[in-house]
Design a protein around this motif. Sequence first.
Motif, PDB file in Angstrom:
ATOM      1  N   ALA A 131       0.828  -1.208   0.000  1.00  0.00           N
ATOM      2  CA  ALA A 131       0.000   0.000   0.000  1.00  0.00           C
ATOM      3  C   ALA A 131       0.864   1.261   0.000  1.00  0.00           C
ATOM      4  O   ALA A 131       0.572   2.222  -0.723  1.00  0.00           O
ATOM      5  CB  ALA A 131      -0.936   0.001   1.207  1.00  0.00           C
ATOM      6  N   PHE A 132       1.939   1.238   0.790  1.00  0.00           N
ATOM      7  CA  PHE A 132       2.776   2.444   0.864  1.00  0.00           C
ATOM      8  C   PHE A 132       3.611   2.645  -0.380  1.00  0.00           C
ATOM      9  O   PHE A 132       3.892   3.776  -0.765  1.00  0.00           O
ATOM     10  CB  PHE A 132       3.664   2.416   2.118  1.00  0.00           C
ATOM     11  N   THR A 133       3.985   1.547  -1.048  1.00  0.00           N
ATOM     12  CA  THR A 133       4.818   1.694  -2.234  1.00  0.00           C
ATOM     13  C   THR A 133       3.973   1.910  -3.491  1.00  0.00           C
ATOM     14  O   THR A 133       4.230   2.832  -4.259  1.00  0.00           O
ATOM     15  CB  THR A 133       5.733   0.467  -2.431  1.00  0.00           C
ATOM     16  N   LEU A 134       2.943   1.104  -3.687  1.00  0.00           N
ATOM     17  CA  LEU A 134       2.198   1.169  -4.956  1.00  0.00           C
ATOM     18  C   LEU A 134       0.838   1.864  -4.828  1.00  0.00           C
ATOM     19  O   LEU A 134       0.246   2.249  -5.833  1.00  0.00           O
ATOM     20  CB  LEU A 134       2.029  -0.245  -5.530  1.00  0.00           C
ATOM     21  N   ARG A 135       0.315   1.963  -3.621  1.00  0.00           N
ATOM     22  CA  ARG A 135      -0.903   2.717  -3.334  1.00  0.00           C
ATOM     23  C   ARG A 135      -2.193   2.135  -3.926  1.00  0.00           C
ATOM     24  O   ARG A 135      -3.138   2.857  -4.207  1.00  0.00           O
ATOM     25  CB  ARG A 135      -0.745   4.196  -3.725  1.00  0.00           C
ATOM     26  N   TYR A 136      -2.197   0.837  -4.147  1.00  0.00           N
ATOM     27  CA  TYR A 136      -3.444   0.172  -4.550  1.00  0.00           C
ATOM     28  C   TYR A 136      -3.917  -0.699  -3.381  1.00  0.00           C
ATOM     29  O   TYR A 136      -3.211  -1.637  -2.995  1.00  0.00           O
ATOM     30  CB  TYR A 136      -3.234  -0.752  -5.747  1.00  0.00           C
ATOM     31  N   SER A 137      -5.097  -0.411  -2.853  1.00  0.00           N
ATOM     32  CA  SER A 137      -5.623  -1.198  -1.747  1.00  0.00           C
ATOM     33  C   SER A 137      -5.858  -2.641  -2.174  1.00  0.00           C
ATOM     34  O   SER A 137      -5.514  -3.586  -1.461  1.00  0.00           O
ATOM     35  CB  SER A 137      -6.932  -0.581  -1.249  1.00  0.00           C
ATOM     36  N   SER A 138      -6.448  -2.809  -3.349  1.00  0.00           N
ATOM     37  CA  SER A 138      -6.781  -4.156  -3.808  1.00  0.00           C
ATOM     38  C   SER A 138      -5.525  -5.002  -4.013  1.00  0.00           C
ATOM     39  O   SER A 138      -5.466  -6.155  -3.578  1.00  0.00           O
ATOM     40  CB  SER A 138      -7.593  -4.095  -5.099  1.00  0.00           C
ATOM     41  N   LEU A 139      -4.506  -4.430  -4.640  1.00  0.00           N
ATOM     42  CA  LEU A 139      -3.266  -5.183  -4.886  1.00  0.00           C
ATOM     43  C   LEU A 139      -2.600  -5.559  -3.567  1.00  0.00           C
ATOM     44  O   LEU A 139      -2.089  -6.676  -3.417  1.00  0.00           O
ATOM     45  CB  LEU A 139      -2.308  -4.363  -5.766  1.00  0.00           C
ATOM     46  N   SER A 140      -2.628  -4.640  -2.608  1.00  0.00           N
ATOM     47  CA  SER A 140      -2.062  -4.921  -1.285  1.00  0.00           C
ATOM     48  C   SER A 140      -2.755  -6.130  -0.673  1.00  0.00           C
ATOM     49  O   SER A 140      -2.115  -7.011  -0.100  1.00  0.00           O
ATOM     50  CB  SER A 140      -2.251  -3.717  -0.363  1.00  0.00           C
ATOM     51  N   ALA A 141      -4.086  -6.161  -0.820  1.00  0.00           N
ATOM     52  CA  ALA A 141      -4.876  -7.261  -0.263  1.00  0.00           C
ATOM     53  C   ALA A 141      -4.532  -8.572  -0.961  1.00  0.00           C
ATOM     54  O   ALA A 141      -4.403  -9.623  -0.306  1.00  0.00           O
ATOM     55  CB  ALA A 141      -6.363  -6.957  -0.412  1.00  0.00           C
ATOM     56  N   LEU A 142      -4.399  -8.524  -2.278  1.00  0.00           N
ATOM     57  CA  LEU A 142      -4.123  -9.745  -3.038  1.00  0.00           C
ATOM     58  C   LEU A 142      -2.754 -10.323  -2.663  1.00  0.00           C
ATOM     59  O   LEU A 142      -2.613 -11.541  -2.492  1.00  0.00           O
ATOM     60  CB  LEU A 142      -4.206  -9.455  -4.547  1.00  0.00           C
ATOM     61  N   VAL A 143      -1.773  -9.448  -2.514  1.00  0.00           N
ATOM     62  CA  VAL A 143      -0.431  -9.909  -2.138  1.00  0.00           C
ATOM     63  C   VAL A 143      -0.459 -10.502  -0.729  1.00  0.00           C
ATOM     64  O   VAL A 143       0.071 -11.598  -0.489  1.00  0.00           O
ATOM     65  CB  VAL A 143       0.594  -8.745  -2.226  1.00  0.00           C
ATOM     66  N   ALA A 144      -1.104  -9.798   0.201  1.00  0.00           N
ATOM     67  CA  ALA A 144      -1.178 -10.281   1.587  1.00  0.00           C
ATOM     68  C   ALA A 144      -1.911 -11.620   1.655  1.00  0.00           C
ATOM     69  O   ALA A 144      -1.487 -12.544   2.359  1.00  0.00           O
ATOM     70  CB  ALA A 144      -1.868  -9.249   2.473  1.00  0.00           C
ATOM     71  N   ALA A 145      -3.005 -11.730   0.907  1.00  0.00           N
ATOM     72  CA  ALA A 145      -3.808 -12.957   0.933  1.00  0.00           C
ATOM     73  C   ALA A 145      -3.042 -14.128   0.319  1.00  0.00           C
ATOM     74  O   ALA A 145      -3.096 -15.250   0.824  1.00  0.00           O
ATOM     75  CB  ALA A 145      -5.132 -12.743   0.196  1.00  0.00           C
ATOM     76  N   ALA A 146      -2.322 -13.866  -0.765  1.00  0.00           N
ATOM     77  CA  ALA A 146      -1.593 -14.945  -1.440  1.00  0.00           C
ATOM     78  C   ALA A 146      -0.402 -15.416  -0.613  1.00  0.00           C
ATOM     79  O   ALA A 146      -0.093 -16.612  -0.579  1.00  0.00           O
ATOM     80  CB  ALA A 146      -1.125 -14.465  -2.820  1.00  0.00           C
ATOM     81  N   ALA A 147       0.254 -14.492   0.063  1.00  0.00           N
ATOM     82  CA  ALA A 147       1.462 -14.851   0.815  1.00  0.00           C
ATOM     83  C   ALA A 147       1.139 -15.564   2.130  1.00  0.00           C
ATOM     84  O   ALA A 147       1.914 -16.410   2.583  1.00  0.00           O
ATOM     85  CB  ALA A 147       2.291 -13.591   1.083  1.00  0.00           C
ATOM     86  N   SER A 148       0.004 -15.232   2.720  1.00  0.00           N
ATOM     87  CA  SER A 148      -0.302 -15.748   4.065  1.00  0.00           C
ATOM     88  C   SER A 148      -0.344 -17.279   4.172  1.00  0.00           C
ATOM     89  O   SER A 148       0.245 -17.835   5.104  1.00  0.00           O
ATOM     90  CB  SER A 148      -1.616 -15.148   4.566  1.00  0.00           C
ATOM     91  N   PRO A 149      -1.042 -17.981   3.252  1.00  0.00           N
ATOM     92  CA  PRO A 149      -1.078 -19.436   3.392  1.00  0.00           C
ATOM     93  C   PRO A 149       0.302 -20.067   3.280  1.00  0.00           C
ATOM     94  O   PRO A 149       0.599 -21.054   3.971  1.00  0.00           O
ATOM     95  CB  PRO A 149      -1.980 -19.907   2.244  1.00  0.00           C
ATOM     96  N   PRO A 188      -8.089   2.733  -9.285  1.00  0.00           N
ATOM     97  CA  PRO A 188      -7.734   3.979  -8.595  1.00  0.00           C
ATOM     98  C   PRO A 188      -6.845   3.719  -7.389  1.00  0.00           C
ATOM     99  O   PRO A 188      -6.952   2.680  -6.750  1.00  0.00           O
ATOM    100  CB  PRO A 188      -9.093   4.532  -8.157  1.00  0.00           C
ATOM    101  N   LYS A 189      -5.965   4.664  -7.120  1.00  0.00           N
ATOM    102  CA  LYS A 189      -5.089   4.513  -5.966  1.00  0.00           C
ATOM    103  C   LYS A 189      -5.859   4.851  -4.692  1.00  0.00           C
ATOM    104  O   LYS A 189      -6.948   5.426  -4.741  1.00  0.00           O
ATOM    105  CB  LYS A 189      -3.871   5.412  -6.143  1.00  0.00           C
ATOM    106  N   ILE A 190      -5.300   4.487  -3.558  1.00  0.00           N
ATOM    107  CA  ILE A 190      -5.974   4.649  -2.269  1.00  0.00           C
ATOM    108  C   ILE A 190      -6.419   6.092  -2.047  1.00  0.00           C
ATOM    109  O   ILE A 190      -5.641   7.021  -2.234  1.00  0.00           O
ATOM    110  CB  ILE A 190      -5.063   4.179  -1.122  1.00  0.00           C
TER     111      ILE A 190
END
Length: 198
Positions: A131-149, A188-190
């Motif tokens: 979120a701080f680097t790319l400023r997309y909420s959705s992308l941040s969520a997708l990365v966090a969700a994919a990495a967690s498992p 759109p960005k955050i």
Amino acid sequence: LPYYVAAAVLGYMLGAIPFGLVITKLSGLGDIRSIGSGNIGATNVLRTGRKDLAAATLLLDGGKGTAAALLGAYYGPDVMLVMAFAAFFGHLFPVWLKFNGGKGVATFLGVMLGVAWPIGVFAILCWLAVAFTLRYSSLSALVAAAASPVVAWFIVGPDVAGLAAMMAVLVFIRHHQNIARLLKGEEPKIGKKKPEDG
Ligand code: G3P
């Protein structure tokens, strides 16, 4: 078995409370589903310009996931997993909104914090980093969700990894329009307003 059924029902009821919708309605902002992406989550509440309400939505949507996990944990690890997933499921498919709920990001983070807090902290840090680097909420969520498992698999074990994986799949499905916009460079960005759909 009665414990599991009770846990599933209770978790679902808790998760199905659409805090973003309730909070914005109570604040006189009208129906959040007719604003921005139409989603009931904190990211879209932020598009109303009310940071306080977005923060409240984030904390309450996350908090209900944590609460479900901790409540379930009291009755054992399996009940915890059932109740946690039920809360996440309830957020995505609430009976009150004709099963049209949120995208599950805050609730995913909250559930992980309650189920295995190091994974929750890791997921939040992932979200923040993107979120701080790319400023997309959705992308941040997708990365966090994919990495967690993946991280849960190595640090906690297959049960928590399985829960995280199931939730991650649903997070991805719920973000299909966001993914399409990201690929087209139209997301759109955050904090920016967005004209239609979600
Ligand atoms: O938290 C949901 C977020 O990842 C995307 O929300 O409103 O931009 O579709 P939105």
